[in-house]
Design a protein around this motif. Structure first.
Motif, PDB file in Angstrom:
ATOM      1  N   CYS A   4      28.598  -8.341 -54.047  1.00 52.11           N
ATOM      2  CA  CYS A   4      27.888  -9.348 -53.332  1.00 52.11           C
ATOM      3  C   CYS A   4      27.098 -10.252 -54.036  1.00 52.11           C
ATOM      4  N   ALA A   5      26.717 -10.045 -55.230  1.00 50.15           N
ATOM      5  CA  ALA A   5      25.972 -11.295 -55.957  1.00 50.15           C
ATOM      6  C   ALA A   5      26.940 -12.208 -56.161  1.00 50.15           C
ATOM      7  N   ALA A   6      28.173 -12.038 -56.332  1.00 51.37           N
ATOM      8  CA  ALA A   6      29.111 -13.241 -56.459  1.00 51.37           C
ATOM      9  C   ALA A   6      29.157 -14.080 -55.335  1.00 51.37           C
ATOM     10  N   LEU A   7      29.025 -13.466 -54.145  1.00 48.07           N
ATOM     11  CA  LEU A   7      29.027 -14.222 -52.626  1.00 48.07           C
ATOM     12  C   LEU A   7      27.838 -14.849 -52.514  1.00 48.07           C
ATOM     13  N   LEU A   8      26.584 -14.429 -52.671  1.00 44.77           N
ATOM     14  CA  LEU A   8      25.226 -14.767 -52.337  1.00 44.77           C
ATOM     15  C   LEU A   8      24.897 -16.260 -53.044  1.00 44.77           C
ATOM     16  N   PRO A   9      25.470 -16.569 -54.327  1.00 42.29           N
ATOM     17  CA  PRO A   9      24.779 -17.871 -54.921  1.00 42.29           C
ATOM     18  C   PRO A   9      25.245 -18.809 -54.113  1.00 42.29           C
ATOM     19  N   THR A  10      26.222 -18.708 -53.430  1.00 44.41           N
ATOM     20  CA  THR A  10      26.882 -19.990 -52.689  1.00 44.41           C
ATOM     21  C   THR A  10      26.243 -20.128 -51.572  1.00 44.41           C
ATOM     22  N   LYS A  11      26.104 -19.274 -50.859  1.00 47.78           N
ATOM     23  CA  LYS A  11      25.274 -19.360 -49.591  1.00 47.78           C
ATOM     24  C   LYS A  11      23.758 -19.768 -49.801  1.00 47.78           C
ATOM     25  N   CYS A  12      23.146 -19.301 -51.039  1.00 51.63           N
ATOM     26  CA  CYS A  12      21.916 -19.612 -51.361  1.00 51.63           C
ATOM     27  C   CYS A  12      21.841 -21.078 -51.827  1.00 51.63           C
ATOM     28  N   LEU A  13      23.020 -21.442 -52.553  1.00 48.27           N
ATOM     29  CA  LEU A  13      22.858 -22.838 -52.997  1.00 48.27           C
ATOM     30  C   LEU A  13      23.080 -23.658 -51.768  1.00 48.27           C
ATOM     31  N   GLN A  14      23.676 -23.428 -50.788  1.00 45.20           N
ATOM     32  CA  GLN A  14      23.745 -24.414 -49.514  1.00 45.20           C
ATOM     33  C   GLN A  14      22.266 -24.360 -48.884  1.00 45.20           C
ATOM     34  N   PHE A  15      21.801 -23.389 -48.852  1.00 45.94           N
ATOM     35  CA  PHE A  15      20.225 -23.538 -48.161  1.00 45.94           C
ATOM     36  C   PHE A  15      19.453 -24.312 -49.350  1.00 45.94           C
ATOM     37  N   PHE A  16      19.731 -23.964 -50.602  1.00 44.15           N
ATOM     38  CA  PHE A  16      18.732 -24.728 -51.445  1.00 44.15           C
ATOM     39  C   PHE A  16      18.893 -26.208 -51.419  1.00 44.15           C
ATOM     40  N   TRP A  17      20.106 -26.736 -51.185  1.00 39.08           N
ATOM     41  CA  TRP A  17      20.302 -28.064 -51.223  1.00 39.08           C
ATOM     42  C   TRP A  17      19.761 -28.509 -49.685  1.00 39.08           C
ATOM     43  N   ARG A  18      19.921 -27.949 -48.671  1.00 38.99           N
ATOM     44  CA  ARG A  18      19.243 -28.294 -47.533  1.00 38.99           C
ATOM     45  C   ARG A  18      18.032 -28.338 -47.637  1.00 38.99           C
ATOM     46  N   ASP A  19      17.277 -27.205 -48.221  1.00 39.43           N
ATOM     47  CA  ASP A  19      15.647 -27.243 -48.365  1.00 39.43           C
ATOM     48  C   ASP A  19      15.477 -28.228 -48.953  1.00 39.43           C
ATOM     49  N   LEU A  20      16.040 -28.576 -50.231  1.00 40.35           N
ATOM     50  CA  LEU A  20      15.672 -29.627 -50.988  1.00 40.35           C
ATOM     51  C   LEU A  20      15.460 -31.043 -50.645  1.00 40.35           C
ATOM     52  N   ILE A  21      16.665 -31.331 -49.687  1.00 38.40           N
ATOM     53  CA  ILE A  21      16.626 -32.644 -48.804  1.00 38.40           C
ATOM     54  C   ILE A  21      15.556 -32.585 -47.873  1.00 38.40           C
ATOM     55  N   LEU A  22      15.342 -31.466 -47.095  1.00 35.32           N
ATOM     56  CA  LEU A  22      14.138 -31.491 -46.358  1.00 35.32           C
ATOM     57  C   LEU A  22      12.856 -31.954 -47.073  1.00 35.32           C
ATOM     58  N   ILE A  23      12.555 -31.120 -48.130  1.00 32.71           N
ATOM     59  CA  ILE A  23      11.347 -31.394 -48.633  1.00 32.71           C
ATOM     60  C   ILE A  23      11.345 -32.766 -49.217  1.00 32.71           C
ATOM     61  N   ALA A  24      12.352 -33.350 -49.860  1.00 27.62           N
ATOM     62  CA  ALA A  24      12.235 -34.676 -50.365  1.00 27.62           C
ATOM     63  C   ALA A  24      12.133 -35.764 -49.151  1.00 27.62           C
ATOM     64  N   GLY A  25      12.551 -35.348 -48.104  1.00 30.16           N
ATOM     65  CA  GLY A  25      12.256 -36.247 -46.829  1.00 30.16           C
ATOM     66  C   GLY A  25      10.976 -36.110 -46.520  1.00 30.16           C
ATOM     67  N   ALA A  26      10.371 -35.007 -46.631  1.00 34.83           N
ATOM     68  CA  ALA A  26       8.930 -34.849 -46.327  1.00 34.83           C
ATOM     69  C   ALA A  26       7.749 -35.614 -46.975  1.00 34.83           C
ATOM     70  N   VAL A  27       8.141 -35.470 -48.565  1.00 36.06           N
ATOM     71  CA  VAL A  27       7.751 -36.121 -49.414  1.00 36.06           C
ATOM     72  C   VAL A  27       7.659 -37.632 -49.466  1.00 36.06           C
ATOM     73  N   ILE A  28       8.983 -37.895 -49.243  1.00 38.05           N
ATOM     74  CA  ILE A  28       9.222 -39.603 -49.013  1.00 38.05           C
ATOM     75  C   ILE A  28       8.213 -40.141 -47.875  1.00 38.05           C
ATOM     76  N   THR A  29       8.365 -39.200 -46.648  1.00 35.82           N
ATOM     77  CA  THR A  29       7.534 -39.590 -45.298  1.00 35.82           C
ATOM     78  C   THR A  29       5.955 -39.726 -45.795  1.00 35.82           C
ATOM     79  N   LEU A  30       5.747 -38.877 -46.497  1.00 42.23           N
ATOM     80  CA  LEU A  30       4.048 -38.570 -46.871  1.00 42.23           C
ATOM     81  C   LEU A  30       3.976 -39.966 -47.713  1.00 42.23           C
ATOM     82  N   ILE A  31       4.429 -40.381 -48.670  1.00 41.03           N
ATOM     83  CA  ILE A  31       4.245 -41.214 -49.457  1.00 41.03           C
ATOM     84  C   ILE A  31       4.165 -42.869 -48.688  1.00 41.03           C
TER      85      ILE A  31
END
Length: 193
Positions: A135-162
């Motif tokens: 399962c470890a081989a399957l999880l990083p792909t899903k986790c990576l998708q969530f990572f990028w989505r979360d990173l974009i959301l965080i970047a959007g929030a930071v830009i909005t705050l700035i």
């Protein structure tokens, strides 16, 4: 059965959703949803389930796993029977296990692995990550998708705050300039009189 089908056809919210062919569906009333009976039907795969299912019986079939996301749209579900299925406990069972941990601990406790051989009769809720193997081989792909989505959301929030901080700073500066401009105008008017 005929009465159940007639009520099913008359219920507005459920007309658009067909009862899966091997199952029978009974309306529990418009506000309550439906009982979907798919137990003991020899199912090898999960049929398309009505979103308004309140009670879902899938026991005593030949289901080895549930596709990831298949149960997520069942917002009214309150009862789920999955026992007596030959669950194959590999990575594909991980979705069902995690979903049941949130939905119903007693339902999870009733499920046992049928295969692979070294996990036969082991409760699904007691499986460890090591036992699920690759399962470890399957999880990083899903986790990576969530990572990028979360990173974009965080970047959007930071830009909005700035941008908000800059707007506040600019507005304070503008207010100060307007205040100073008024004072100068008053002085000039006072001097002129």
């Amino acid at each position: 059965a005929v009465l159940g089908c007639a009520v099913w056809a008359l219920l507005p919210g459920l007309r658009a959703e067909e009862c899966p062919a091997p199952c029978t569906c009974t309306s529990l009333g418009e506000a309550r949803g439906a009982r979907v009976e798919c137990g003991s039907r020899g199912l090898r795969s999960l049929p398309a389930l009505p979103r308004l299912a309140r009670s879902l019986h899938l026991h005593n079939n030949s289901l080895a796993s549930i596709p990831a996301g298949a149960l997520d749209g069942l917002g009214r579900l309150q009862e789920l029977q999955l026992w007596d299925n030959p669950w194959h406990c590999d990575c594909r069972i991980l979705y069902l296990r995690l979903w049941l941990e949130d939905f119903s601990a007693p339902a999870l406790a009733r499920l046992r692995c049928a295969s692979p051989a070294h996990l036969r009769m082991k409760p699904l809720g007691q499986l460890s990550g090591n036992e699920l193997g690759g399962c470890a081989a399957l999880l990083p792909t899903k986790c990576l998708q969530f990572f990028w989505r979360d990173l974009i959301l965080i970047a959007g929030a930071v830009i909005t705050l700035i941008l908000v901080a800059l707007a506040l700073k600019f507005s304070k500066k503008l207010v100060c300039q307007l205040t100073l401009g008024r004072r100068r105008l008053r002085r000039n008017i006072s001097k002129g009189h």
